[in-house]
Motif scaffolding. Structure first.
Motif, PDB file in Angstrom:
ATOM      1  N   SER A  87       0.851  -1.198   0.000  1.00 28.21           N
ATOM      2  CA  SER A  87       0.000   0.000   0.000  1.00 28.21           C
ATOM      3  C   SER A  87       0.886   1.247   0.000  1.00 28.21           C
ATOM      4  CB  SER A  87      -0.905   0.008   1.237  1.00 28.21           C
ATOM      5  OG  SER A  87      -1.811  -1.068   1.200  1.00 28.21           O
ATOM      6  N   ALA A  88       0.682   2.099  -0.991  1.00 29.43           N
ATOM      7  CA  ALA A  88       1.526   3.281  -1.169  1.00 29.43           C
ATOM      8  C   ALA A  88       0.999   4.051  -2.377  1.00 29.43           C
ATOM      9  CB  ALA A  88       2.987   2.891  -1.411  1.00 29.43           C
ATOM     10  N   VAL A  89       1.603   5.220  -2.592  1.00 26.90           N
ATOM     11  CA  VAL A  89       1.382   5.951  -3.846  1.00 26.90           C
ATOM     12  C   VAL A  89       2.534   5.606  -4.785  1.00 26.90           C
ATOM     13  CG1 VAL A  89       1.282   8.217  -4.943  1.00 26.90           C
ATOM     14  CG2 VAL A  89       0.105   7.838  -2.769  1.00 26.90           C
ATOM     15  N   TYR A  90       2.192   5.253  -6.006  1.00 31.44           N
ATOM     16  CA  TYR A  90       3.208   4.924  -7.003  1.00 31.44           C
ATOM     17  C   TYR A  90       3.269   6.073  -8.007  1.00 31.44           C
ATOM     18  CZ  TYR A  90       3.410   0.420  -4.828  1.00 31.44           C
ATOM     19  OH  TYR A  90       3.597  -0.589  -3.902  1.00 31.44           O
ATOM     20  N   LEU A  91       4.431   6.708  -8.049  1.00 31.64           N
ATOM     21  CA  LEU A  91       4.643   7.874  -8.890  1.00 31.64           C
ATOM     22  C   LEU A  91       5.474   7.509 -10.111  1.00 31.64           C
ATOM     23  CD1 LEU A  91       5.592  10.449  -6.108  1.00 31.64           C
ATOM     24  CD2 LEU A  91       3.474  10.442  -7.420  1.00 31.64           C
ATOM     25  N   CYS A  92       5.107   8.080 -11.221  1.00 30.78           N
ATOM     26  CA  CYS A  92       5.858   7.928 -12.458  1.00 30.78           C
ATOM     27  C   CYS A  92       6.400   9.303 -12.850  1.00 30.78           C
ATOM     28  CB  CYS A  92       4.951   7.378 -13.553  1.00 30.78           C
ATOM     29  SG  CYS A  92       5.707   7.236 -15.180  1.00 30.78           S
ATOM     30  N   ALA A  93       7.608   9.340 -13.375  1.00 26.37           N
ATOM     31  CA  ALA A  93       8.204  10.588 -13.850  1.00 26.37           C
ATOM     32  C   ALA A  93       8.879  10.338 -15.187  1.00 26.37           C
ATOM     33  CB  ALA A  93       9.212  11.124 -12.838  1.00 26.37           C
ATOM     34  N   SER A  94       8.843  11.334 -16.052  1.00 22.11           N
ATOM     35  CA  SER A  94       9.541  11.198 -17.332  1.00 22.11           C
ATOM     36  C   SER A  94      10.370  12.449 -17.591  1.00 22.11           C
ATOM     37  CB  SER A  94       8.563  10.955 -18.479  1.00 22.11           C
ATOM     38  OG  SER A  94       7.807  12.120 -18.792  1.00 22.11           O
ATOM     39  N   SER A  95      11.417  12.279 -18.375  1.00 20.84           N
ATOM     40  CA  SER A  95      12.234  13.416 -18.775  1.00 20.84           C
ATOM     41  C   SER A  95      12.671  13.238 -20.215  1.00 20.84           C
ATOM     42  CB  SER A  95      13.438  13.589 -17.856  1.00 20.84           C
ATOM     43  OG  SER A  95      14.293  12.476 -17.907  1.00 20.84           O
ATOM     44  N   LEU A  96      12.914  14.375 -20.876  1.00 23.92           N
ATOM     45  CA  LEU A  96      13.250  14.355 -22.297  1.00 23.92           C
ATOM     46  C   LEU A  96      14.530  13.563 -22.549  1.00 23.92           C
ATOM     47  CD1 LEU A  96      12.452  15.382 -25.096  1.00 23.92           C
ATOM     48  CD2 LEU A  96      13.839  17.418 -24.640  1.00 23.92           C
ATOM     49  N   GLN A  97      15.514  13.842 -21.733  1.00 22.13           N
ATOM     50  CA  GLN A  97      16.776  13.122 -21.785  1.00 22.13           C
ATOM     51  C   GLN A  97      17.144  12.744 -20.368  1.00 22.13           C
ATOM     52  OE1 GLN A  97      18.282  12.109 -24.460  1.00 22.13           O
ATOM     53  NE2 GLN A  97      17.143  13.291 -25.974  1.00 22.13           N
ATOM     54  N   LEU A  98      18.258  12.074 -20.226  1.00 16.03           N
ATOM     55  CA  LEU A  98      18.639  11.519 -18.933  1.00 16.03           C
ATOM     56  C   LEU A  98      18.770  12.584 -17.857  1.00 16.03           C
ATOM     57  CD1 LEU A  98      19.434   8.972 -17.464  1.00 16.03           C
ATOM     58  CD2 LEU A  98      21.785   9.339 -18.186  1.00 16.03           C
ATOM     59  N   TYR A  99      19.346  13.720 -18.168  1.00 17.42           N
ATOM     60  CA  TYR A  99      19.633  14.696 -17.121  1.00 17.42           C
ATOM     61  C   TYR A  99      18.851  15.979 -17.261  1.00 17.42           C
ATOM     62  CZ  TYR A  99      23.007  11.913 -14.750  1.00 17.42           C
ATOM     63  OH  TYR A  99      23.586  10.929 -14.012  1.00 17.42           O
ATOM     64  N   THR A 100      17.768  15.933 -17.986  1.00 19.09           N
ATOM     65  CA  THR A 100      16.882  17.101 -18.027  1.00 19.09           C
ATOM     66  C   THR A 100      15.806  16.951 -16.954  1.00 19.09           C
ATOM     67  OG1 THR A 100      15.572  16.041 -19.752  1.00 19.09           O
ATOM     68  CG2 THR A 100      17.322  17.545 -20.458  1.00 19.09           C
ATOM     69  N   GLU A 101      15.021  17.997 -16.769  1.00 19.88           N
ATOM     70  CA  GLU A 101      14.041  18.018 -15.681  1.00 19.88           C
ATOM     71  C   GLU A 101      13.061  16.866 -15.787  1.00 19.88           C
ATOM     72  OE1 GLU A 101      11.838  21.644 -15.405  1.00 19.88           O
ATOM     73  OE2 GLU A 101      10.388  20.823 -13.978  1.00 19.88           O
ATOM     74  N   ALA A 102      12.795  16.240 -14.645  1.00 17.84           N
ATOM     75  CA  ALA A 102      11.814  15.163 -14.582  1.00 17.84           C
ATOM     76  C   ALA A 102      10.443  15.733 -14.242  1.00 17.84           C
ATOM     77  CB  ALA A 102      12.230  14.140 -13.524  1.00 17.84           C
ATOM     78  N   PHE A 103       9.444  15.308 -14.980  1.00 18.29           N
ATOM     79  CA  PHE A 103       8.062  15.723 -14.745  1.00 18.29           C
ATOM     80  C   PHE A 103       7.294  14.540 -14.164  1.00 18.29           C
ATOM     81  CE2 PHE A 103       8.033  19.854 -16.787  1.00 18.29           C
ATOM     82  CZ  PHE A 103       9.155  19.791 -17.599  1.00 18.29           C
ATOM     83  N   PHE A 104       6.556  14.802 -13.099  1.00 16.08           N
ATOM     84  CA  PHE A 104       5.863  13.744 -12.385  1.00 16.08           C
ATOM     85  C   PHE A 104       4.384  13.694 -12.750  1.00 16.08           C
ATOM     86  CE2 PHE A 104       8.727  11.974  -9.163  1.00 16.08           C
ATOM     87  CZ  PHE A 104       9.798  12.834  -9.262  1.00 16.08           C
ATOM     88  N   GLY A 105       3.829  12.497 -12.687  1.00 13.15           N
ATOM     89  CA  GLY A 105       2.396  12.324 -12.763  1.00 13.15           C
ATOM     90  C   GLY A 105       1.775  12.481 -11.376  1.00 13.15           C
ATOM     91  N   GLN A 106       0.465  12.333 -11.303  1.00 14.45           N
ATOM     92  CA  GLN A 106      -0.238  12.509 -10.035  1.00 14.45           C
ATOM     93  C   GLN A 106      -0.260  11.241  -9.194  1.00 14.45           C
ATOM     94  OE1 GLN A 106      -3.897  14.409 -11.734  1.00 14.45           O
ATOM     95  NE2 GLN A 106      -3.428  16.022 -10.252  1.00 14.45           N
ATOM     96  N   GLY A 107       0.289  10.194  -9.741  1.00 14.87           N
ATOM     97  CA  GLY A 107       0.427   8.980  -8.957  1.00 14.87           C
ATOM     98  C   GLY A 107      -0.823   8.129  -8.909  1.00 14.87           C
ATOM     99  N   THR A 108      -0.623   6.890  -8.524  1.00  8.57           N
ATOM    100  CA  THR A 108      -1.710   5.943  -8.245  1.00  8.57           C
ATOM    101  C   THR A 108      -1.611   5.566  -6.780  1.00  8.57           C
ATOM    102  OG1 THR A 108      -1.764   4.995 -10.472  1.00  8.57           O
ATOM    103  CG2 THR A 108      -2.641   3.638  -8.673  1.00  8.57           C
ATOM    104  N   ARG A 109      -2.715   5.802  -6.048  1.00  7.64           N
ATOM    105  CA  ARG A 109      -2.738   5.378  -4.642  1.00  7.64           C
ATOM    106  C   ARG A 109      -3.272   3.956  -4.577  1.00  7.64           C
ATOM    107  NH1 ARG A 109      -2.379   7.700   0.165  1.00  7.64           N
ATOM    108  NH2 ARG A 109      -2.626   9.812  -0.644  1.00  7.64           N
ATOM    109  N   LEU A 110      -2.418   3.033  -4.183  1.00  4.01           N
ATOM    110  CA  LEU A 110      -2.800   1.624  -4.049  1.00  4.01           C
ATOM    111  C   LEU A 110      -3.054   1.309  -2.579  1.00  4.01           C
ATOM    112  CD1 LEU A 110      -3.089  -1.311  -5.129  1.00  4.01           C
ATOM    113  CD2 LEU A 110      -0.624  -1.559  -4.758  1.00  4.01           C
ATOM    114  N   THR A 111      -4.208   0.748  -2.322  1.00  2.00           N
ATOM    115  CA  THR A 111      -4.545   0.289  -0.975  1.00  2.00           C
ATOM    116  C   THR A 111      -4.837  -1.200  -1.039  1.00  2.00           C
ATOM    117  OG1 THR A 111      -5.534   2.432  -0.437  1.00  2.00           O
ATOM    118  CG2 THR A 111      -6.065   0.585   1.009  1.00  2.00           C
ATOM    119  N   VAL A 112      -4.105  -1.972  -0.270  1.00  7.72           N
ATOM    120  CA  VAL A 112      -4.292  -3.420  -0.244  1.00  7.72           C
ATOM    121  C   VAL A 112      -5.017  -3.768   1.061  1.00  7.72           C
ATOM    122  CG1 VAL A 112      -3.179  -5.676  -0.321  1.00  7.72           C
ATOM    123  CG2 VAL A 112      -2.215  -3.747  -1.594  1.00  7.72           C
ATOM    124  N   VAL A 113      -6.174  -4.405   0.915  1.00  7.96           N
ATOM    125  CA  VAL A 113      -6.992  -4.721   2.089  1.00  7.96           C
ATOM    126  C   VAL A 113      -7.074  -6.226   2.317  1.00  7.96           C
ATOM    127  CG1 VAL A 113      -8.332  -2.625   1.854  1.00  7.96           C
ATOM    128  CG2 VAL A 113      -9.102  -4.712   0.704  1.00  7.96           C
TER     129      VAL A 113
END
Lengths: 113, 118
Positions: A87-113
């Motif tokens: 259970s956690a938030v899973y964040l994804c980020a992408s960048s144009l190249q390896l060392y350019t700015e990373a842009f994040f998504g809003q994440g997926t909140r996973l809850t395991v019950v």
């Protein structure tokens, strides 16, 4: 798209269920990262792709975690036989190249019950 | 391995006042990048400011500035003229300067929750 898109935003899974989390990066971005953010903590690195190649998966906590990016764009993080500690938030980020700015998504909140 | 420490879990500031958020880090590398990210309730990480370790000049972005002390391995964020929209979690992060995929990941601190009083 205009930004990094993640789906679903929320996911509730029963313990033992398999889940798949999707990340749609910004078009043309070569680098893609997955992070896991537990409640009240900072994000922790899971894995990294450069195009379709998974160059680093050292952060994946167990062999139940698997990530892919088969065509170098959309990526999927799969968790098999989910456990409560997943259970956690899973964040994804992408960048144009390896060392350019990373842009994040809003994440997926996973809850395991 | 690099570590990032944010020892203050919460801070509060009056609107229009100035607040400083602290961060320390540990590394054996001489060249690296440091970042402050903002995470509002929407969960999307937003880059606030970035500092290259080889630059002596402290980075500034409008109301946001940093105090980078390389020898002390300290990297604090100052927010001037605080606004209600500044309320969020703030994370300090480190990234290696080495040009390999494995070193391009961000290492985050635990974060600090900033509240802004009207």
């Amino acid at each position: 798209g205009a930004g990094v898109s993640q789906s679903p935003r929320y996911k509730v899974a029963k313990r033992g269920q398999d889940v798949a989390l999707r990340c749609d990066p910004i078009s043309g971005h070569v680098s893609l990262f997955w992070y896991q953010q537990a409640l009240g903590q900072g994000p922790e690195f899971l894995t990294y792709f450069q195009n379709e190649a998974q160059l680093d998966k050292s952060g994946l906590p167990s062999d139940r975690f698997f990530a892919e990016r088969p065509e170098g764009s959309v990526s999927t993080l799969k968790i098999q036989r989910t456990q409560q500690e997943d259970s956690a938030v899973y964040l994804c980020a992408s960048s144009l190249q390896l060392y350019t700015e990373a842009f994040f998504g809003q994440g997926t909140r996973l809850t395991v019950v | 391995a690099q570590t990032v420490t944010q020892s203050q879990p919460e801070m509060s500031v009056q609107e229009a006042e100035t607040v400083t958020l602290s961060c320390t880090y540990d590394t054996s590398e001489s060249d690296y990048y440091l970042f402050w990210y903002k995470q509002p309730p929407s969960r999307q990480m937003i880059l606030v400011i970035r500092q290259e370790a080889y630059k002596q000049q402290n980075a500034t972005e409008n109301r946001f500035s940093v105090n980078f002390q390389k020898a002390a391995k300290s990297f604090s964020l100052k927010i001037s003229d605080s606004q209600l929209g500044d309320a969020a979690m703030y994370f300090c992060a480190y990234r290696s300067y080495l040009n390999t995929g494995a070193n391009s990941k961000l290492t985050f601190g635990k974060g600090i929750t900033l509240s802004v009083r009207p």
